[in-house]
Structures are given as C-alpha cells and as structure tokens.
Design a protein around this motif. Structure first.
Motif, mmCIF file in Angstrom:
data_model
loop_
_atom_site.group_PDB
_atom_site.id
_atom_site.type_symbol
_atom_site.label_atom_id
_atom_site.label_comp_id
_atom_site.label_asym_id
_atom_site.label_seq_id
_atom_site.Cartn_x
_atom_site.Cartn_y
_atom_site.Cartn_z
ATOM 1 N N PRO A 1 0.843 -1.214 0.000
ATOM 2 C CA PRO A 1 0.000 0.000 0.000
ATOM 3 C C PRO A 1 0.873 1.259 0.000
ATOM 4 O O PRO A 1 1.882 1.331 0.708
ATOM 5 N N GLY A 2 0.467 2.222 -0.818
ATOM 6 C CA GLY A 2 1.244 3.444 -0.976
ATOM 7 C C GLY A 2 2.287 3.373 -2.069
ATOM 8 O O GLY A 2 2.887 4.393 -2.430
ATOM 9 N N GLY A 3 2.490 2.186 -2.608
ATOM 10 C CA GLY A 3 3.496 2.002 -3.656
ATOM 11 C C GLY A 3 2.984 2.370 -5.036
ATOM 12 O O GLY A 3 1.867 2.854 -5.203
ATOM 13 N N SER A 4 3.839 2.116 -6.028
ATOM 14 C CA SER A 4 3.538 2.488 -7.408
ATOM 15 C C SER A 4 3.810 1.323 -8.353
ATOM 16 O O SER A 4 4.673 0.474 -8.080
ATOM 17 N N LEU A 5 3.080 1.314 -9.438
ATOM 18 C CA LEU A 5 3.313 0.396 -10.544
ATOM 19 C C LEU A 5 3.020 1.145 -11.839
ATOM 20 O O LEU A 5 2.182 2.060 -11.860
ATOM 21 N N ARG A 6 3.684 0.732 -12.918
ATOM 22 C CA ARG A 6 3.346 1.249 -14.241
ATOM 23 C C ARG A 6 2.967 0.088 -15.134
ATOM 24 O O ARG A 6 3.787 -0.808 -15.386
ATOM 25 N N LEU A 7 1.726 0.123 -15.601
ATOM 26 C CA LEU A 7 1.263 -0.873 -16.550
ATOM 27 C C LEU A 7 1.533 -0.394 -17.971
ATOM 28 O O LEU A 7 1.460 0.800 -18.259
ATOM 29 N N SER A 8 1.825 -1.332 -18.839
ATOM 30 C CA SER A 8 2.020 -1.043 -20.254
ATOM 31 C C SER A 8 1.087 -1.917 -21.076
ATOM 32 O O SER A 8 0.761 -3.032 -20.673
ATOM 33 N N CYS A 9 0.689 -1.405 -22.221
ATOM 34 C CA CYS A 9 -0.139 -2.167 -23.155
ATOM 35 C C CYS A 9 0.405 -1.930 -24.549
ATOM 36 O O CYS A 9 0.319 -0.820 -25.077
ATOM 37 N N ALA A 10 0.981 -2.972 -25.126
ATOM 38 C CA ALA A 10 1.550 -2.896 -26.465
ATOM 39 C C ALA A 10 0.511 -3.317 -27.489
ATOM 40 O O ALA A 10 -0.073 -4.401 -27.373
ATOM 41 N N ALA A 11 0.297 -2.466 -28.485
ATOM 42 C CA ALA A 11 -0.717 -2.719 -29.507
ATOM 43 C C ALA A 11 -0.069 -3.103 -30.827
ATOM 44 O O ALA A 11 1.034 -2.636 -31.151
ATOM 45 N N SER A 12 -0.766 -3.934 -31.581
ATOM 46 C CA SER A 12 -0.286 -4.308 -32.902
ATOM 47 C C SER A 12 -1.472 -4.679 -33.775
ATOM 48 O O SER A 12 -2.545 -5.014 -33.274
ATOM 49 N N GLY A 13 -1.273 -4.598 -35.092
ATOM 50 C CA GLY A 13 -2.300 -5.027 -36.027
ATOM 51 C C GLY A 13 -3.296 -3.971 -36.438
ATOM 52 O O GLY A 13 -4.215 -4.264 -37.213
ATOM 53 N N PHE A 14 -3.147 -2.754 -35.927
ATOM 54 C CA PHE A 14 -4.025 -1.654 -36.329
ATOM 55 C C PHE A 14 -3.238 -0.349 -36.198
ATOM 56 O O PHE A 14 -2.157 -0.318 -35.605
ATOM 57 N N THR A 15 -3.813 0.722 -36.757
ATOM 58 C CA THR A 15 -3.131 2.019 -36.731
ATOM 59 C C THR A 15 -3.365 2.665 -35.377
ATOM 60 O O THR A 15 -4.318 3.426 -35.166
ATOM 61 N N PHE A 16 -2.475 2.355 -34.451
ATOM 62 C CA PHE A 16 -2.622 2.725 -33.042
ATOM 63 C C PHE A 16 -2.896 4.219 -32.861
ATOM 64 O O PHE A 16 -3.746 4.614 -32.061
ATOM 65 N N SER A 17 -2.193 5.046 -33.598
ATOM 66 C CA SER A 17 -2.243 6.489 -33.369
ATOM 67 C C SER A 17 -3.587 7.112 -33.707
ATOM 68 O O SER A 17 -3.823 8.281 -33.379
ATOM 69 N N THR A 18 -4.476 6.358 -34.347
ATOM 70 C CA THR A 18 -5.768 6.926 -34.731
ATOM 71 C C THR A 18 -6.912 6.485 -33.823
ATOM 72 O O THR A 18 -8.064 6.841 -34.068
ATOM 73 N N TYR A 19 -6.593 5.733 -32.771
ATOM 74 C CA TYR A 19 -7.647 5.216 -31.891
ATOM 75 C C TYR A 19 -7.436 5.626 -30.437
ATOM 76 O O TYR A 19 -6.311 5.590 -29.919
ATOM 77 N N ALA A 20 -8.548 5.984 -29.783
ATOM 78 C CA ALA A 20 -8.516 6.191 -28.345
ATOM 79 C C ALA A 20 -8.254 4.864 -27.642
ATOM 80 O O ALA A 20 -8.537 3.794 -28.185
ATOM 81 N N MET A 21 -7.713 4.964 -26.453
ATOM 82 C CA MET A 21 -7.404 3.771 -25.667
ATOM 83 C C MET A 21 -7.978 3.929 -24.258
ATOM 84 O O MET A 21 -8.147 5.044 -23.759
ATOM 85 N N ARG A 22 -8.244 2.810 -23.643
ATOM 86 C CA ARG A 22 -8.828 2.801 -22.304
ATOM 87 C C ARG A 22 -8.172 1.734 -21.444
ATOM 88 O O ARG A 22 -7.707 0.710 -21.959
ATOM 89 N N TRP A 23 -8.162 1.980 -20.148
ATOM 90 C CA TRP A 23 -7.821 0.956 -19.155
ATOM 91 C C TRP A 23 -9.076 0.663 -18.344
ATOM 92 O O TRP A 23 -9.776 1.601 -17.901
#
Length: 116
Positions: free
Chosen positions: A14-36
């Motif tokens: 508790p009180g700590g930090s994490l960074r999640l990553s999500c690598a995308a492939s197969g579509f034009t990533f820069s043209t789509y909104a993303m959600r967690w």
C-alpha cells in the motif's frame, strides 16, 4: 492480427507504485482512443482511464483521480497507466481496450495486487 498485450502488474505494498504497459499491434494505433479497465472477481469491468488518439484528452474514474495517470507513446504503439499511492482496493485484474470498426478489442489482462 489485432492484439493488445498488457504487462507490468505485480505485488506492491500500500502506498506504492506500478506502471502498466499495453503494447498494440495489427491496427493504426495512433488513430484510436485507448482505455484501461479493471475487473474484480464476479463483477463487471469498470472504466479506469481514457486517452484520446493524440493524447490531448484524458479522463479518469473518480476512485483513481489524482493517483493514476494514463499516457501513450504513438511511436511505440503503447499505452501506459502509471499508478501511484496504491490502495488494497486497487487489487484486481487490469485490461487495456480499444474500439475498432470490428468491435471491442481486449488484452489478456495483468494482475495488480496491493498488500502488505
């Protein structure tokens, strides 16, 4: 092949930090909104954070405002979720998501556990 692959989950105190990553492939990533999203056992998936295609617009669930930050690197086809001041109630599986013309695309999820 359209794919989202999450990483970065784990066990943190508790009180700590994490960074999640999500690598995308197969579509034009820069043209789509993303959600967690996150999903507790036996419950539906709750939207945690949203980022627009260019990164200019972000929104957050009230429960994570001020603690989580969503960002993206369109050159790397990756979206991130920086999670600070983690609480035990943040423990669950986190998924990244985008909506393409073919429908919702989900990653496999990454487990985050906040415990002492």
């Amino acid at each position: 092949q359209v794919q989202l692959v999450e990483s970065g989950g784990g066990l943190v105190q508790p009180g700590g930090s994490l960074r999640l990553s999500c690598a995308a492939s197969g579509f034009t990533f820069s043209t789509y909104a993303m959600r967690w999203y996150r999903q507790a056992p036996g419950k539906g998936r709750d939207l945690v954070a949203f980022i627009s295609s260019g990164g200019q617009t972000t929104t957050y669930a009230d429960s994570v405002k001020g603690r989580f930050t969503i960002s993206r690197d369109n050159a790397k086809n990756t979206v991130y979720l920086q999670m600070n001041s983690l609480k035990p109630e943040d423990t669950t599986v986190y998924y990244c998501n985008t909506v393409l013309t073919m429908g919702n695309i989900w990653g496999q999820g990454t487990q985050v556990t906040v415990s002492s």
